[in-house]
Design a protein around this motif. Structure first.
Motif, PDB file in Angstrom:
ATOM      1  N   VAL A  33       2.230   7.513  -2.736  1.00  0.00           N
ATOM      2  CA  VAL A  33       1.820   6.149  -3.032  1.00  0.00           C
ATOM      3  C   VAL A  33       1.237   5.506  -1.782  1.00  0.00           C
ATOM      4  O   VAL A  33       1.935   5.278  -0.803  1.00  0.00           O
ATOM      5  CB  VAL A  33       2.996   5.318  -3.565  1.00  0.00           C
ATOM      6  N   VAL A  44      -1.927   9.042  -5.845  1.00  0.00           N
ATOM      7  CA  VAL A  44      -0.735   8.451  -6.466  1.00  0.00           C
ATOM      8  C   VAL A  44      -0.308   9.231  -7.703  1.00  0.00           C
ATOM      9  O   VAL A  44       0.863   9.583  -7.865  1.00  0.00           O
ATOM     10  CB  VAL A  44      -1.010   6.976  -6.842  1.00  0.00           C
ATOM     11  N   LEU A  60      -3.982  -0.328  -6.662  1.00  0.00           N
ATOM     12  CA  LEU A  60      -2.750   0.364  -7.043  1.00  0.00           C
ATOM     13  C   LEU A  60      -2.253  -0.156  -8.394  1.00  0.00           C
ATOM     14  O   LEU A  60      -1.792   0.620  -9.243  1.00  0.00           O
ATOM     15  CB  LEU A  60      -1.681   0.154  -5.960  1.00  0.00           C
TER      16      LEU A  60
END
Lengths: 293, 325
Positions: free
Chosen positions: B51, B45, B241
């Motif tokens: 992503v 990322v 994330l």
């Protein structure tokens, strides 16, 4: 697979499941195509539609038909609020941030649904008008599944007609290929964004209501459906109703047969199909290019 | 300076069990494990600009592989660690082939879809993984015959691996290879035109990231002694994330800070309410809208501003125009 009857019955099940996937995916595909935002909360909107329908029919005792009108509208209003407050104010941040934003939203809606409706498996009964079964060529089918297939077909034709024959459809088609350009041509593109997002929410909610009697309601439902919708999106390719429709039917039938024959690897079959499509036809079955060369 | 900081970190981790209660050691262990997880995702990322929403697949593959090897083969750390890492490495090799064919949102979709596939496999395959009940009865890990029954031992194993990986990843992202990855993030077309085969670079980054994600999963098995299918669920991919993004993607310390913040917050919040996901969603949206550069980014910016006020900035050299021409 013992006899032809089961095959046909499973095929009908698969067809109705595919129609549900079509209803859900076309909302997702519209929003992705025009706003450029992959709405990861789309599955959550679908879930909200199903849960609101549950409240209307079971908790408040109204009929299924009231739920069929009210629940998608409620979800559409929810989508309107999301669009006006969160998405509309963040177009300057770029699409990736907006996608992450919808992902955060999926978290919030997941917990809210658990708070309001609990974590138990719930179900809505099929409306009495369609609760029976019909016999075609000496075989019986649940009427509701046939109705779902009909609804899917009508919706597919309706959307195709709107997209290809009306002024709004022309704007949407133009938006799919270049949304900046149609803004420059004098179309209020921000307004189109809002309308499309609300329409996407409405379709998700509608899908949730008609799916609820078949698939039931449970806390993880939104991502299971979202994943299948994403697979349909990739297989069908962007920007064509026909592509989404074909892909939805294929995935629906394949998933149903997979579940029946080899339940442990049913998802693998779907993903293997997606992998093959990605390598063999990078544009999706019928649509724009998704991979780079 | 870097060596000094590293030395201080080694000393602090080494001394921590002598000062902290076992509850805090266990908290610290969890933070370090998830920090490794976040650091591995950050390679994708933060440094390569891809992503991924399916990183939990590797975490789960490593965790379940280590648990199953521990049950059926040997509880020796060397075996389970190598086995778990190997399984996630193989998984990354396969998944990478497909995910590398696409870019942007399609990459995000595919990683999410693949991880959900792994999840549904784990959830449905009750004979191997215990299905929705999770994998129970994992034996206590042992190192060269010595049972690591105390949390302090697990902490030391985790801390050593964390420090090694932190140093390793720092060197990796500053290496020419790492610079190419940053180049891919900034402008892939340009790198292609310079003659780099960017697909190979992205693929290697994906495999390294997945393998290290699996390693953190293995450590989690040692730490937790139990694996639930929720550890492979999309919420897990999302949580890691969030750690990377709120800490500061593309920095080394950022994901570690993010992991620490999320773990501490979850521990504190869990005593008051079970609406943790709701809060996590709100935090996520807040950071995406208002602080996209993350905690470390904000800290860097504000200290730079502060330093600007304190230290006289070097004046720009005046160029003699006539001499130049």
């Amino acid at each position: 697979m013992d006899n032809i009857e089961t095959i046909i019955a499973q095929f009908i099940n698969g067809l109705s499941y595919g129609m549900l996937l079509f209803v859900i995916t076309c909302g997702l595909a519209l929003v992705f195509g025009i706003l450029g935002v992959l709405n990861l909360a789309h599955g959550s909107l679908y879930m909200m539609g199903a849960y609101v329908a549950y409240s209307i029919t079971v908790s408040f005792g109204f009929s299924f038909w009231v739920a069929l009108i009210i629940a998608p509208l409620t979800v559409a209003v929810l989508a309107l609020i999301i669009e006006r407050t969160l998405l509309h104010t963040t177009y300057k941040l770029g699409h990736l941030s907006q996608v992450l934003l919808t992902f955060g939203l999926a978290y919030i809606l997941h917990d809210l649904a658990k708070l309001v409706w609990g974590a138990n498996v719930l179900s809505i009964s099929v409306p009495s008008l369609f609760s029976g079964s019909v016999s075609i060529l000496g075989q019986t089918f649940p009427l509701y599944r046939l109705i779902v297939i009909g609804v899917g077909l009508v919706l597919a034709i309706g959307l195709w007609w709107i997209q290809n024959k009306t002024r709004w459809g022309a704007i949407i088609r133009a938006g799919l290929s270049d949304s900046e350009m149609i803004g420059a041509l004098g179309v209020n593109i921000r307004f189109v964004f809002t309308v499309v997002f609300v329409l996407g929410g409405f379709l998700a909610g509608f899908g949730g209501v008609i799916a609820a009697p078949i698939l039931g309601l449970y806390p993880d439902m939104e991502f299971q459906t979202l994943i299948l919708a994403l697979v349909v999106l990739v297989i069908g390719g962007l920007g064509s109703i026909t592509g989404t429709f074909t892909a939805a039917i294929i995935v629906g039938v394949l998933e149903t047969f997979g579940r029946y024959l080899v339940p442990e690897i049913s998802m693998f079959i779907i993903f293997a199909l997606m992998a093959v499509i990605l390598i063999w036809r990078p544009h999706g079955l019928l649509g724009k290019q998704v991979t780079e060369g | 300076m870097t060596y000094l900081k590293f030395g201080i970190a080694v000393l602090l981790f080494g001394a921590a069990p002598f000062f902290l209660a076992s509850f805090h050691i266990s908290l610290l262990t969890e933070i370090l494990i998830l920090a490794i997880f976040a650091l591995s995702l950050n390679i994708l990322v933060g440094y390569t600009g891809l992503v991924s929403l399916g990183h939990a697949a590797f975490f789960g593959a490593g965790a379940y592989a280590a648990g199953l090897i521990g049950q059926h083969v040997s509880a020796e750390i060397i075996t389970t660690l190598l086995g778990g890492v190997l399984v996630s490495f193989m998984l990354a090799l396969v998944v990478g082939i497909f995910c590398m064919k696409v870019n942007g949102f399609y990459f995000l979709m595919l990683t999410l879809a693949f991880s959900q596939m792994i999840y549904s496999f784990i959830y449905q395959s009750t004979t191997w993984t215990g299905g929705s009940n999770g994998l129970t009865g994992i034996p206590t890990p042992s190192l060269l015959g010595l049972e690591l029954s105390n949390i302090v031992w697990v902490f030391y194993v985790t801390a050593i691996l964390f420090l090694l990986l932190y140093a390793g990843i720092s060197i990796f992202v500053k290496s020419p290879f790492g610079r190419v990855l940053v180049g891919i993030k900034e402008n892939e077309t340009r790198l292609k035109s310079m003659g780099y085969n960017t697909k190979i670079y992205r693929y290697v980054a994906f495999v390294i990231s997945g393998t290290l994600g699996g390693l953190s999963g293995v450590l989690f098995t040692y730490f937790n002694g139990f694996i639930a299918p929720t550890n492979v669920y999309w919420t897990m991919s999302g949580t890691v994330l969030i750690m990377v993004l709120i800490g500061g993607a593309g920095t080394m310390i950022g994901p570690v800070l993010g992991a620490a913040l999320i773990v501490i917050l979850e521990t504190v919040i869990a005593t008051y309410t079970d609406m943790w996901m709701l809060l996590l969603g709100v935090i996520f949206i807040f950071f995406v809208i208002f602080l996209p550069e993350g905690i470390y980014g904000v800290w860097q910016r504000s200290t730079r501003k502060w330093l600007k006020g304190k230290i006289p900035q070097p004046e720009l050299k005046k160029v003699d125009r006539e001499k130049v021409s």
